[in-house]
Design a protein around this motif. Structure first.
Motif, PDB file in Angstrom:
ATOM      1  N   THR A 179      -8.755  -1.965  -4.962  1.00  0.00           N
ATOM      2  CA  THR A 179      -9.290  -0.877  -4.158  1.00  0.00           C
ATOM      3  C   THR A 179     -10.606  -1.332  -3.555  1.00  0.00           C
ATOM      4  O   THR A 179     -11.526  -1.721  -4.280  1.00  0.00           O
ATOM      5  CB  THR A 179      -9.509   0.385  -5.007  1.00  0.00           C
ATOM      6  N   LYS A 224       3.624   2.208   2.728  1.00  0.00           N
ATOM      7  CA  LYS A 224       3.841   1.049   3.593  1.00  0.00           C
ATOM      8  C   LYS A 224       4.821   0.084   2.952  1.00  0.00           C
ATOM      9  O   LYS A 224       5.046   0.099   1.748  1.00  0.00           O
ATOM     10  CB  LYS A 224       2.508   0.349   3.871  1.00  0.00           C
ATOM     11  N   SER A 242      -2.071 -12.342   9.217  1.00  0.00           N
ATOM     12  CA  SER A 242      -2.747 -11.068   8.996  1.00  0.00           C
ATOM     13  C   SER A 242      -3.976 -11.205   8.102  1.00  0.00           C
ATOM     14  O   SER A 242      -4.885 -10.370   8.169  1.00  0.00           O
ATOM     15  CB  SER A 242      -1.774 -10.050   8.390  1.00  0.00           C
ATOM     16  N   ALA A 286       0.846  -1.186   0.000  1.00  0.00           N
ATOM     17  CA  ALA A 286       0.000   0.000   0.000  1.00  0.00           C
ATOM     18  C   ALA A 286       0.883   1.239   0.000  1.00  0.00           C
ATOM     19  O   ALA A 286       2.041   1.176   0.453  1.00  0.00           O
ATOM     20  CB  ALA A 286      -0.920  -0.002   1.215  1.00  0.00           C
ATOM     21  N   LEU A 306     -11.566  -5.751   3.123  1.00  0.00           N
ATOM     22  CA  LEU A 306     -11.808  -4.551   3.909  1.00  0.00           C
ATOM     23  C   LEU A 306     -11.098  -3.371   3.251  1.00  0.00           C
ATOM     24  O   LEU A 306     -10.149  -3.584   2.472  1.00  0.00           O
ATOM     25  CB  LEU A 306     -11.286  -4.753   5.331  1.00  0.00           C
ATOM     26  N   PRO A 307     -11.497  -2.155   3.553  1.00  0.00           N
ATOM     27  CA  PRO A 307     -10.808  -1.000   2.971  1.00  0.00           C
ATOM     28  C   PRO A 307      -9.301  -1.021   3.213  1.00  0.00           C
ATOM     29  O   PRO A 307      -8.537  -0.586   2.344  1.00  0.00           O
ATOM     30  CB  PRO A 307     -11.480   0.185   3.664  1.00  0.00           C
ATOM     31  N   GLU A 308      -8.868  -1.544   4.332  1.00  0.00           N
ATOM     32  CA  GLU A 308      -7.428  -1.605   4.607  1.00  0.00           C
ATOM     33  C   GLU A 308      -6.711  -2.641   3.749  1.00  0.00           C
ATOM     34  O   GLU A 308      -5.481  -2.724   3.795  1.00  0.00           O
ATOM     35  CB  GLU A 308      -7.166  -1.883   6.086  1.00  0.00           C
ATOM     36  N   ASP A 309      -7.435  -3.433   2.976  1.00  0.00           N
ATOM     37  CA  ASP A 309      -6.813  -4.359   2.025  1.00  0.00           C
ATOM     38  C   ASP A 309      -6.486  -3.667   0.708  1.00  0.00           C
ATOM     39  O   ASP A 309      -5.910  -4.291  -0.190  1.00  0.00           O
ATOM     40  CB  ASP A 309      -7.741  -5.544   1.756  1.00  0.00           C
ATOM     41  N   THR A 310      -6.836  -2.397   0.580  1.00  0.00           N
ATOM     42  CA  THR A 310      -6.513  -1.644  -0.629  1.00  0.00           C
ATOM     43  C   THR A 310      -4.996  -1.556  -0.792  1.00  0.00           C
ATOM     44  O   THR A 310      -4.295  -1.117   0.115  1.00  0.00           O
ATOM     45  CB  THR A 310      -7.113  -0.235  -0.556  1.00  0.00           C
ATOM     46  N   ALA A 311      -4.507  -2.027  -1.929  1.00  0.00           N
ATOM     47  CA  ALA A 311      -3.062  -2.067  -2.173  1.00  0.00           C
ATOM     48  C   ALA A 311      -2.803  -2.568  -3.584  1.00  0.00           C
ATOM     49  O   ALA A 311      -3.714  -3.021  -4.280  1.00  0.00           O
ATOM     50  CB  ALA A 311      -2.373  -2.994  -1.168  1.00  0.00           C
TER      51      ALA A 311
END
Length: 118
Positions: A115, A42, A62, A39, A86-91
């Protein structure tokens, strides 16, 4: 061996998405195929890997329980099945190959962007 990912795009949180990684060339030298993501801002994160021949697979804590790594040797493909993203899987998602005798993943695909809208 060469790798090419596909299947990324925009997905709603909670839906499912399957990424594909197709291998071409000298696949017989492939030992493991892994999935990674990165991401913006990161570090690259390891997600899962599977033996090219055989069934041994490993999924990072994770994403364990949400992501799996099925494959089809007949189609020279390794998949990343993303359930309930989840939105945090956007990468950016990348597959990579570890050749027989190598200690690192030395062959990488160009990546596919995922996304997740929450």
């Amino acid at each position: 061996v060469q790798l090419a990912e596909s299947g990324g795009g925009l997905v709603q949180a909670g839906a499912s998405l399957r990424l594909s990684c197709v291998a071409s060339g000298r696949t017989f030298r492939t030992h493991n195929v892994g999935w990674f993501r990165q991401a913006p801002g990161k570090e690259r994160e390891f997600l899962a890997s599977i033996r090219w021949t055989g069934i041994n697979a490993y999924v990072s804590d994770s994403v364990k329980g949400r992501f799996t790594i099925p494959k089809s040797n007949a189609r020279n493909k390794v998949y990343l099945q993303m359930n309930g993203p989840l939105p945090e899987d956007t990468a950016g998602y990348y597959c990579a190959a570890q050749q027989t005798g190598a200690t690192m993943y030395g062959v990488w695909g160009q990546g596919t962007q995922v996304t997740v809208q929450g």
